[in-house]
Design a protein around this motif. Structure first.
Motif, mmCIF file in Angstrom:
data_model
loop_
_atom_site.group_PDB
_atom_site.id
_atom_site.type_symbol
_atom_site.label_atom_id
_atom_site.label_comp_id
_atom_site.label_asym_id
_atom_site.label_seq_id
_atom_site.Cartn_x
_atom_site.Cartn_y
_atom_site.Cartn_z
ATOM 1 N N PRO A 55 14.536 7.522 1.800
ATOM 2 C CA PRO A 55 13.684 6.740 2.711
ATOM 3 C C PRO A 55 12.271 7.293 2.829
ATOM 4 O O PRO A 55 11.309 6.536 2.977
ATOM 5 N N SER A 56 12.150 8.611 2.738
ATOM 6 C CA SER A 56 10.814 9.212 2.774
ATOM 7 C C SER A 56 9.987 8.767 1.580
ATOM 8 O O SER A 56 8.786 8.502 1.712
ATOM 9 N N LEU A 57 10.611 8.647 0.424
ATOM 10 C CA LEU A 57 9.921 8.166 -0.773
ATOM 11 C C LEU A 57 9.461 6.721 -0.601
ATOM 12 O O LEU A 57 8.340 6.364 -0.978
ATOM 13 N N VAL A 58 10.287 5.901 0.014
ATOM 14 C CA VAL A 58 9.912 4.502 0.258
ATOM 15 C C VAL A 58 8.721 4.432 1.220
ATOM 16 O O VAL A 58 7.758 3.688 0.987
ATOM 17 N N LEU A 59 8.778 5.223 2.293
ATOM 18 C CA LEU A 59 7.668 5.224 3.254
ATOM 19 C C LEU A 59 6.366 5.678 2.598
ATOM 20 O O LEU A 59 5.307 5.082 2.819
ATOM 21 N N VAL A 60 6.436 6.706 1.792
ATOM 22 C CA VAL A 60 5.228 7.227 1.149
ATOM 23 C C VAL A 60 4.681 6.230 0.130
ATOM 24 O O VAL A 60 3.463 6.090 -0.020
ATOM 25 N N ALA A 61 5.564 5.508 -0.554
ATOM 26 C CA ALA A 61 5.095 4.498 -1.513
ATOM 27 C C ALA A 61 4.350 3.375 -0.789
ATOM 28 O O ALA A 61 3.301 2.907 -1.254
ATOM 29 N N VAL A 62 4.856 2.958 0.361
ATOM 30 C CA VAL A 62 4.168 1.918 1.134
ATOM 31 C C VAL A 62 2.859 2.459 1.699
ATOM 32 O O VAL A 62 1.847 1.741 1.748
ATOM 33 N N GLU A 63 2.854 3.731 2.110
ATOM 34 C CA GLU A 63 1.607 4.355 2.568
ATOM 35 C C GLU A 63 0.559 4.348 1.461
ATOM 36 O O GLU A 63 -0.621 4.127 1.720
ATOM 37 N N THR A 64 0.993 4.585 0.232
ATOM 38 C CA THR A 64 0.064 4.583 -0.902
ATOM 39 C C THR A 64 -0.564 3.213 -1.083
ATOM 40 O O THR A 64 -1.782 3.090 -1.279
ATOM 41 N N VAL A 65 0.250 2.175 -0.990
ATOM 42 C CA VAL A 65 -0.265 0.810 -1.155
ATOM 43 C C VAL A 65 -1.242 0.459 -0.031
ATOM 44 O O VAL A 65 -2.334 -0.079 -0.285
ATOM 45 N N LEU A 66 -0.874 0.763 1.208
ATOM 46 C CA LEU A 66 -1.758 0.433 2.329
ATOM 47 C C LEU A 66 -3.039 1.265 2.307
ATOM 48 O O LEU A 66 -4.107 0.768 2.676
ATOM 49 N N SER A 67 -2.954 2.513 1.878
ATOM 50 C CA SER A 67 -4.168 3.329 1.754
ATOM 51 C C SER A 67 -5.086 2.782 0.672
ATOM 52 O O SER A 67 -6.306 2.773 0.835
ATOM 53 N N GLY A 68 -4.504 2.319 -0.422
ATOM 54 C CA GLY A 68 -5.310 1.685 -1.467
ATOM 55 C C GLY A 68 -5.984 0.429 -0.973
ATOM 56 O O GLY A 68 -7.142 0.151 -1.304
ATOM 57 N N LYS A 69 -5.267 -0.333 -0.152
ATOM 58 C CA LYS A 69 -5.840 -1.548 0.428
ATOM 59 C C LYS A 69 -7.008 -1.205 1.359
ATOM 60 O O LYS A 69 -8.060 -1.853 1.306
ATOM 61 N N CYS A 70 -6.837 -0.177 2.181
ATOM 62 C CA CYS A 70 -7.924 0.241 3.081
ATOM 63 C C CYS A 70 -9.120 0.775 2.294
ATOM 64 O O CYS A 70 -10.273 0.526 2.666
ATOM 65 N N CYS A 71 -8.856 1.464 1.216
ATOM 66 C CA CYS A 71 -9.935 1.961 0.358
ATOM 67 C C CYS A 71 -10.704 0.796 -0.262
ATOM 68 O O CYS A 71 -11.942 0.805 -0.305
ATOM 69 N N LEU A 72 -9.981 -0.203 -0.714
ATOM 70 C CA LEU A 72 -10.617 -1.387 -1.294
ATOM 71 C C LEU A 72 -11.450 -2.136 -0.257
ATOM 72 O O LEU A 72 -12.568 -2.577 -0.539
ATOM 73 N N VAL A 73 -10.942 -2.255 0.962
ATOM 74 C CA VAL A 73 -11.693 -2.917 2.030
ATOM 75 C C VAL A 73 -12.972 -2.141 2.347
ATOM 76 O O VAL A 73 -14.035 -2.737 2.546
#
Length: 192
Positions: free
Chosen positions: A155-173
């Protein structure tokens, strides 16, 4: 709708960051604390993956807070640069954390948990960590270490993978708000 999406991403990062932080603390308290023992025999891969997971959780909370601030104050240039730098750093740290957790899971499954029970003082270590050790030389229950570690790392791996996607989205914004990148021209024409 764009500020609302950024605010949702920020709230998501705050929730996911807290989840990663809690899972990292539970892994440390229920697995790594027992595994390291008096000899500190825990392999560095497990310790590094856990520390990076906790650091990624803390940084995700910070990115979430900055993203919420940017969603309410889109005209402040300092917040744009802060969001860009913090989200890029979290993107890199979350990616490193994902790789570390995949490595820890792979090492644990490949070695059948043998590296997890190296801190045990028993000379009769089994080939499989799920097998019970007959002697009482171990200060912890070896049959639960393997299952607990995997049940918390996945579950920690799943949470970190979603964090990576959302951080990339914030970086793009943040890049779009600064006028950098291919989507920035489209955004600036909409604003005009």
């Amino acid at each position: 709708a764009e500020p609302r999406r950024l605010m949702r991403a920020g709230l998501g990062l705050i929730v996911l960051g807290h989840g990663s932080l809690v899972l990292g603390a539970i892994v440390h308290g229920s697995v790594l604390r027992h595994v390291s023992g008096a000899r500190r025999a825990v392999t560095p891969e497990y310790a590094v993956a856990n520390v990076v997971s906790v650091g990624s959780g803390l940084l995700s909370i910070a990115v979430g807070i900055v993203a919420i601030l940017v969603s309410h104050n889109r005209s402040r240039e300092a917040l744009h640069w802060t969001l860009l730098s913090v989200s890029l750093l979290n993107l890199l740290l979350s990616t490193a954390c994902s790789v570390g957790l995949v490595l820890a899971i792979a090492l644990t499954i490949h070695g059948r948990g043998r590296h997890l029970v190296l801190g045990c003082n028993s000379s009769a270590l089994p080939a499989d960590a799920r097998a019970a050790i007959v002697t009482n030389d171990c200060p912890f229950n070896t049959t639960r270490i393997y299952d607990t570690a995997l049940a918390l790392w996945i579950p920690s791996l799943v949470l970190v993978a979603v964090e990576t996607v959302l951080s990339g989205k914030c970086c793009l914004v943040a890049l779009i708000l600064r006028g950098i990148g291919p989507c920035a021209r489209h955004y600036s024409k909409e604003q005009v």
